[in-house]
Design an enzyme around this catalytic site. Structure first.
Site, PDB file in Angstrom:
ATOM      1  N   SER A 274      -7.211   2.466  -4.146  1.00 37.65           N
ATOM      2  CA  SER A 274      -6.064   3.009  -3.429  1.00 37.65           C
ATOM      3  C   SER A 274      -5.048   3.587  -4.402  1.00 37.65           C
ATOM      4  O   SER A 274      -4.237   4.428  -4.017  1.00 37.65           O
ATOM      5  CB  SER A 274      -5.395   1.917  -2.588  1.00 37.65           C
ATOM      6  OG  SER A 274      -6.195   1.555  -1.507  1.00 37.65           O
TER       7      SER A 274
ATOM      8  N   GLY B 133     -23.377  10.885 -17.756  1.00 35.49           N
ATOM      9  CA  GLY B 133     -23.454  11.786 -16.615  1.00 35.49           C
ATOM     10  C   GLY B 133     -22.927  11.126 -15.352  1.00 35.49           C
ATOM     11  O   GLY B 133     -22.293  10.075 -15.392  1.00 35.49           O
TER      12      GLY B 133
ATOM     13  N   GLU C 205       0.824  -1.212   0.000  1.00 35.05           N
ATOM     14  CA  GLU C 205       0.000   0.000   0.000  1.00 35.05           C
ATOM     15  C   GLU C 205       0.855   1.256   0.000  1.00 35.05           C
ATOM     16  O   GLU C 205       0.677   2.161  -0.823  1.00 35.05           O
ATOM     17  CB  GLU C 205      -0.925   0.002   1.208  1.00 35.05           C
ATOM     18  CG  GLU C 205      -1.720   1.278   1.390  1.00 35.05           C
ATOM     19  CD  GLU C 205      -2.789   1.431   0.324  1.00 35.05           C
ATOM     20  OE1 GLU C 205      -2.768   2.476  -0.363  1.00 35.05           O
ATOM     21  OE2 GLU C 205      -3.616   0.527   0.170  1.00 35.05           O
TER      22      GLU C 205
ATOM     23  N   ASP D 227       1.257   4.064  -3.050  1.00 39.69           N
ATOM     24  CA  ASP D 227       0.805   5.443  -2.894  1.00 39.69           C
ATOM     25  C   ASP D 227       1.934   6.438  -3.144  1.00 39.69           C
ATOM     26  O   ASP D 227       1.779   7.424  -3.875  1.00 39.69           O
ATOM     27  CB  ASP D 227       0.243   5.663  -1.486  1.00 39.69           C
ATOM     28  CG  ASP D 227      -1.027   4.878  -1.221  1.00 39.69           C
ATOM     29  OD1 ASP D 227      -1.610   4.354  -2.184  1.00 39.69           O
ATOM     30  OD2 ASP D 227      -1.431   4.788  -0.048  1.00 39.69           O
TER      31      ASP D 227
ATOM     32  N   ASP E  50     -16.463  11.168 -19.676  1.00 39.61           N
ATOM     33  CA  ASP E  50     -17.531  10.367 -19.091  1.00 39.61           C
ATOM     34  C   ASP E  50     -17.245   8.875 -19.292  1.00 39.61           C
ATOM     35  O   ASP E  50     -16.748   8.463 -20.344  1.00 39.61           O
ATOM     36  CB  ASP E  50     -18.858  10.737 -19.740  1.00 39.61           C
ATOM     37  CG  ASP E  50     -20.063  10.304 -18.917  1.00 39.61           C
ATOM     38  OD1 ASP E  50     -19.865   9.798 -17.793  1.00 39.61           O
ATOM     39  OD2 ASP E  50     -21.193  10.490 -19.403  1.00 39.61           O
TER      40      ASP E  50
END
Length: 649
Positions: A566, A626, A307, A311, A607
């Site tokens: 994440s 949308g 993790e 990150d 989109d």
């Protein structure tokens, strides 16, 4: 805080209430229902010592959403005129009179004045008391309760009382009425470490998918394999993110939050940077803000490295040297109870802290820890309250099920993110990796307990803080197989369900009202209220989405591919840090709370109209034209986003 209409709605949605078996003439200030997951072991003996924490209601909170909107609405004449941390603290600080009123009430009930303490910045009142005294003061019955499945025991009551004149002053009492719902065990929740310290996997850690790479990653700037392996070059191509550059003299900051036992390894960062960047030399590291014993673990497993390495690798590769990176490393090696988002908030807001740090000893880590073996990884210092400043952007990839804490508890934490918005801070959270289900792919039974892992039934289980209306929730997308960035639109994540849905606690924010109304008018899901909150009056999430599959990450000298939201959150946080740099360069301020601008400018997004986020035996929701509760507004384009924010004051 809530309108009359929404108060009635949320009351309807709450769990059944339970009245104490021993009648009292004191009407309850707050009461709760202990789900079948919990059973009373025994009442607390009268002389059992208790430390009560009384949270004082913060004045002016009723006006806070309007104030935040005035600073973040692009059409507002006060857009961007953010407050200082001191101004925020003073505006929401309970008065001395509030503390005095509570103290005099406690004394009138027989509590010794010497046992009543005012918390830091006046946000809490702490009372050292016995169980018998607490029951007399609060009209409560405290007992020891046990949760089935893991045997966790907590001190709780099912109701408590405060005088009528203080109902608007005392927001909640801890320990109080909150029973978190049992998590179905997955591979055993407890383990004994070699040191004899009881440890537990952190409840809020996202369960991302990861796989070992069978070959060395491709070229630094190659784009042909982006549908199979994401690199910084892929992200720049997907979202028109520029190469970072240094701007001298700018106070531009980005913070990444990690919780023990997760921590990064410098050799892994060096391997990543040497492979995928040309501007970050070996030894490039974040500035460490060690909170409550925050430390860099020597463990080398993927469960403690993945993790944090993920990150930081992408946040730093995309944002350095344009922004300075701070690592908020939270918690020591005693991870039962583990450090939580509340412990992080304690460290940047002293008023949020109780007198001993943390907010509830059964939910949040309490410091210091006992350390008879003098282990340097165990924290023995004072709890950190207001020790660190908030960076301009904060990215967090940890959360929990919304219903795992009482509504008052969730609202108090959510208001902390509102305060950060007032200060010009952008708070970004990953939306979750289990679709419409909660942590570990668990849904909610009719009685309020959780289903077994992966059950094909149950009510949808929204994730918090994604449901808090004052943060930006980031979902996940993916490139279709064999596609190249920019050639074929992305779809909703396919290797996992991108977290999304609707809150059961938080009302519909004004900035999202039009998008929610349009969604239900054109694409109303077929599920009824037995599956999710379909009132159209509550917060929907996520707000946006970015690629979240197969991020190349170095772990212990080897290469792995990680998937999960994440990965999306720090990527978007880096984009906002780059936007801030452009604004700071021309004398403007940080963008702060971005949601009103994002919803006002859907043209800044690509989109996403394909895919679902399955869970609870359903396909979940569908990505549609949308906004939708799978990919939000879609995937941001940096250049368009930058131009929108640069045009604002």
């Amino acid at each position: 805080m809530l309108t009359t209409k929404l108060t009635a709605l949320l009351s309807f949605l709450s769990l059944p209430l339970s009245i104490s078996s021993h009648p009292t003439n004191k009407p309850p200030h707050e009461q709760s229902h202990a789900s079948p997951s919990w059973s009373l072991v025994n009442p607390l003996p009268p002389n059992t010592p208790l430390t009560l924490h009384l949270a004082l209601t913060q004045p002016n909170l009723h006006s806070a959403p309007t104030l935040l909107h005035a600073l973040s609405d692009p059409s507002s004449p006060t857009y961007g005129q953010h407050w200082t941390a001191q101004q925020v603290a003073e505006y929401f600080a309970p008065s001395d009179e509030a503390f005095t009123s509570v103290k005099e009430w406690l004394v009138s009930e027989g509590v010794s004045r010497e046992n009543i303490k005012k918390g830091r910045k006046g946000g809490w009142v702490t009372v050292d008391i016995t169980a018998a005294e607490a029951e007399k003061v609060l009209g409560a019955e405290y007992g020891l309760w046990e949760r089935k499945g893991d045997g966790k025991r907590v001190v709780r009551c099912e109701r408590y009382w405060v005088p009528e004149g203080l109902e608007g002053i005392v927001e909640m009492v801890l320990p109080g009425v909150g029973f978190d719902t049992a998590l179905e065990a997955e591979g055993g929740e407890r383990e004994e470490s070699a040191k004899g310290v009881v440890k537990r996997e952190t409840e809020g850690e996202k369960g991302k998918g990861f796989r070992a790479l069978g070959k060395k990653p491709g070229k630094k700037d190659g784009l042909g394999d982006c549908s199979e392996l994401i690199t910084p070059a892929c992200l720049r191509a997907l979202y028109d993110i520029p190469e970072p550059k240094a701007f001298s003299g700018l106070d531009n900051t980005l913070g990444i939050v990690e919780f023990a036992p997760q921590s990064y390894a410098q050799p892994d960062l060096d391997l990543f940077f040497s492979t995928y960047t040309s501007h970050l030399p070996n030894g490039t590291a974040p500035t460490l803000a060690a909170i409550d014993g925050g430390y860099l673990s020597s463990d080398t497993t993927v469960n403690t490295r993945g993790e944090s390495n993920l990150d930081l690798s992408y946040a730093m590769a995309l944002a350095l040297p344009t922004a300075n990176i701070t690592l908020y490393q939270v918690g020591d090696s005693v991870v039962w109870n583990p450090a939580t988002n509340n412990n992080f908030l304690d460290a940047i807001d002293a008023a949020y802290c109780t007198t001993d740090g943390g907010d509830d000893k059964d939910w949040d880590a309490i410091y210091p820890h006992d350390n008879p073996s003098n282990d340097p990884s165990i924290y023995t210092g004072k709890p950190m309250c207001g020790t660190f400043e908030a960076t301009k952007v904060i990215s967090v990839s940890y959360g929990s099920n919304e219903d795992a804490r009482p509504a008052r508890y969730r609202e108090r934490e959510c208001n902390e993110y509102l305060k950060l918005g007032l200060m010009g801070v952008t708070v970004v959270f990953s939306s979750g990796d289990s679709g419409v289900a909660g942590l570990r792919s668990q849904c909610v039974e009719e009685d309020g307990s959780y289903t077994p892992v992966g059950a094909d039934y149950g009510r949808f289980n929204p994730m918090f803080p994604g449901t808090c209306p004052y943060i930006t929730s980031v979902g996940g997308t993916a490139l279709p197989p064999s596609s190249v960035p920019g050639k074929i639109p992305e779809v909703a994540s396919t290797s996992f369900g991108s977290g999304g849905g609707f809150s059961n606690i938080f009302p519909l924010p004004s900035y999202q009202a039009s998008a929610i109304a349009s969604y239900f008018a054109s694409h109303e899901p077929s599920y009824n209220s037995s599956r999710y909150n379909n009132t159209q009056l509550v917060r929907g999430y996520p707000d946006i989405a970015l690629n979240s599959e197969n991020y190349a990450t170095a772990v212990n000298g080897e290469w792995m591919a990680f998937s999960g939201t994440s990965a999306s959150a720090p990527t978007f946080a880096a984009m906002i840090a780059l936007v801030n740099a452009e604004r700071l360069k021309v004398g403007k301020g940080s963008v702060g709370f971005v949601n009103p601008v994002l919803y006002e400018h859907p043209e800044a997004f690509q989109d996403v109209v394909e895919g679902t986020n399955p869970g609870c035996g359903t396909e979940g929701f569908r990505a549609v034209e949308g906004w939708d509760p799978v990919t939000g507004l879609g995937a941001p384009n940096f250049e368009r986003l930058r131009d929108v924010f640069l045009a604002l004051p």
